[in-house]
Design a protein around this motif. Sequence first.
Motif, PDB file in Angstrom:
ATOM      1  N   LEU A   1       0.825  -1.209   0.000  1.00  0.00           N
ATOM      2  CA  LEU A   1       0.000   0.000   0.000  1.00  0.00           C
ATOM      3  C   LEU A   1       0.863   1.265   0.000  1.00  0.00           C
ATOM      4  N   ALA A   2       1.917   1.292   0.825  1.00  0.00           N
ATOM      5  CA  ALA A   2       2.787   2.470   0.889  1.00  0.00           C
ATOM      6  C   ALA A   2       3.531   2.678  -0.422  1.00  0.00           C
ATOM      7  N   SER A   3       3.922   1.577  -1.077  1.00  0.00           N
ATOM      8  CA  SER A   3       4.669   1.720  -2.336  1.00  0.00           C
ATOM      9  C   SER A   3       3.796   2.249  -3.458  1.00  0.00           C
ATOM     10  N   LEU A   4       2.470   2.165  -3.325  1.00  0.00           N
ATOM     11  CA  LEU A   4       1.547   2.707  -4.321  1.00  0.00           C
ATOM     12  C   LEU A   4       1.144   4.147  -4.018  1.00  0.00           C
ATOM     13  N   THR A   5       1.660   4.694  -2.916  1.00  0.00           N
ATOM     14  CA  THR A   5       1.295   6.041  -2.480  1.00  0.00           C
ATOM     15  C   THR A   5       2.546   6.913  -2.494  1.00  0.00           C
TER      16      THR A   5
END
Length: 624
Positions: free
Chosen positions: A481-485
């Motif tokens: 999730l963090a890598s997509l944000t």
Amino acid sequence: MERGRDTILLEGLRILDLTYGPSGGYAGRLFAESGAHVTKVVTGDQEISTFKDSRKRMIRTTDNQLPETIAEQLAVGHWDIVLWDSHMALHLESQLASLLEKISGSCLSVRIHFPSTVDVKEEHALQEWGGWTSLTGDPHRSPLYIGGFPATSLVGAHTAAATMFAWLEQKKGFVQVDALTVVVSALEGVYTNYLETGEVRERVGNRHHTLTPMSIFPCQNGFSFIGAPVDEQWELLERWMGRAPNPNWASVDERQQSYPALEHCIADWTQGMEREELFHTGQAFRLPFGDVQTLEDVKRCPHLNMRHFWKGQHPSDGIQLPWIIYRHSSCKLENRSHSLKRLRILDLTSMWSGPYCTRLFADHGAEVIKVEAPHRPDGIRGNSGESPAPFFNELNRNKCGITLDLRQEEERAKFLKLVATSDILIDNFSPRVMENFGLTREVLWAQQPGLIIMSLSAFGQTGPYRDYVGYGPTLESMSGLASLTGYRDGIPWLPGFSISDIGAGIHGTFALLAALYFQRRFGNGLAVDLSQYEAAIQLIGDYIIEETFSPTPLQPVGCTSIAELAIQDQRPLEVKTSDGKRSISTPWIIDNPENQTYEPAPTLGQHNPLLEDYMAKREWHHQL
């Protein structure tokens, strides 16, 4: 004891899915993957999702033929449940309502209501109007969308849970799920806190809003999430870094006030380390560190492979639901169909995910007994057990509260007596904790063979990471999730609130309701091993499966503050507890809300006298 990624919990349910958007699609996915027969009606311009729709029977029609197709399906389908949403054209809604009225005694109708500003794609508009973008990103730059499909996944999961609450209570008629209330409920108590204190929270950057260190740091081969917010965790991290204790960073408040210097110090250290070493060594020290994984890292994760999380040899073959079911096969009980209002739930959870899960049951009339350790109460209570924080009140209203030190034999004996007359037990410890208490599944089932046991741990009860610990940001880092944000500069970003907590909590609620449905049919005691890591991956499932999604747009069109949410015409549903305090509501309406009462969260050990009376008389006189 039988074990598996059970796909038959809801076998026998027949569901007609008339929803247009991804929220309804995700609700249908949860039903279909749990064994229900789901038929989805789609027109030519509707998007089909491999992730959400793969187990559904699809009926394709045209816009012109849609009214006739709906009427035909309702006439011949013998449906238990019909799902629809407010994206439906007004003339079709009117026709559908008329048709459903004719079969209201035999069918449950569930409608997802969206604000008029939310288009059929839903995700980004929900994040904008639900206050998410106001809290995510650098305060000196534009706000950020959270990557993946977290908002629509949460609305879908809440829709599935609301449906099961109504179905198990044998409601036949109309249920409305309020999408705005769902997404505002995800804000980690921000809305309730505003109602009580007038405090408006703003973006704080790529870190937790009150705890330090809880942030993403660069390392030699990527990024790592470093979490050590508690005093003893910070002292351990300082020693590992080879630093003498800094007296100016000795307390939680001092570390928060000094976060720029403290984070600079940590970054100097992590840049000489590899992410794998930081993750595994930190976890060996019981620190909630996380490896900030890309989507490819998630697909290669050995822990997920060992838990058989992928449906086939490759992640593109499909993603399992985030739980493993164990059936107490030697036990089959009769007459397990009593009302939810007669359920007794022992709630050993703390913080957010578990308390949210059980609060939904409490709001529906179940007797939820919150069990806290006298020496270590729930960390969200705040500084005083007598005056709980607004978020604690939100998560724990309508519950009883007792204290037991389960390290002590006499206290465990009291607990096991409660187990003998309970229906559900839920904890969110790492697996070793219940084992160290001597409270294994076998011991609990010996006391109550029909007990449904849910373990809501960070990484699940099996696999190489089973004993690892995690907070919400740990799991948002691990899940992809963090890598997509982020801002397109390659730096992963944390959401401005712990989105994975409510994701785990609502998936836990649905899993428990599905287990109750199964138990009513077959009588088995069940254990549900829910991995919060796997629940977080559900929020980006389309990206894992499809592999062709474009990057998350950089700059949101809108950004709604908490203060604006509270005064706009389309605002979240609210309730007021008997002490006059306002709070965000359960995000759906099943019964007349005017007939419901809400009691404030218990003070620490408030109902201990009831426990002592129970030990003497084996009768629990519930006073709520």
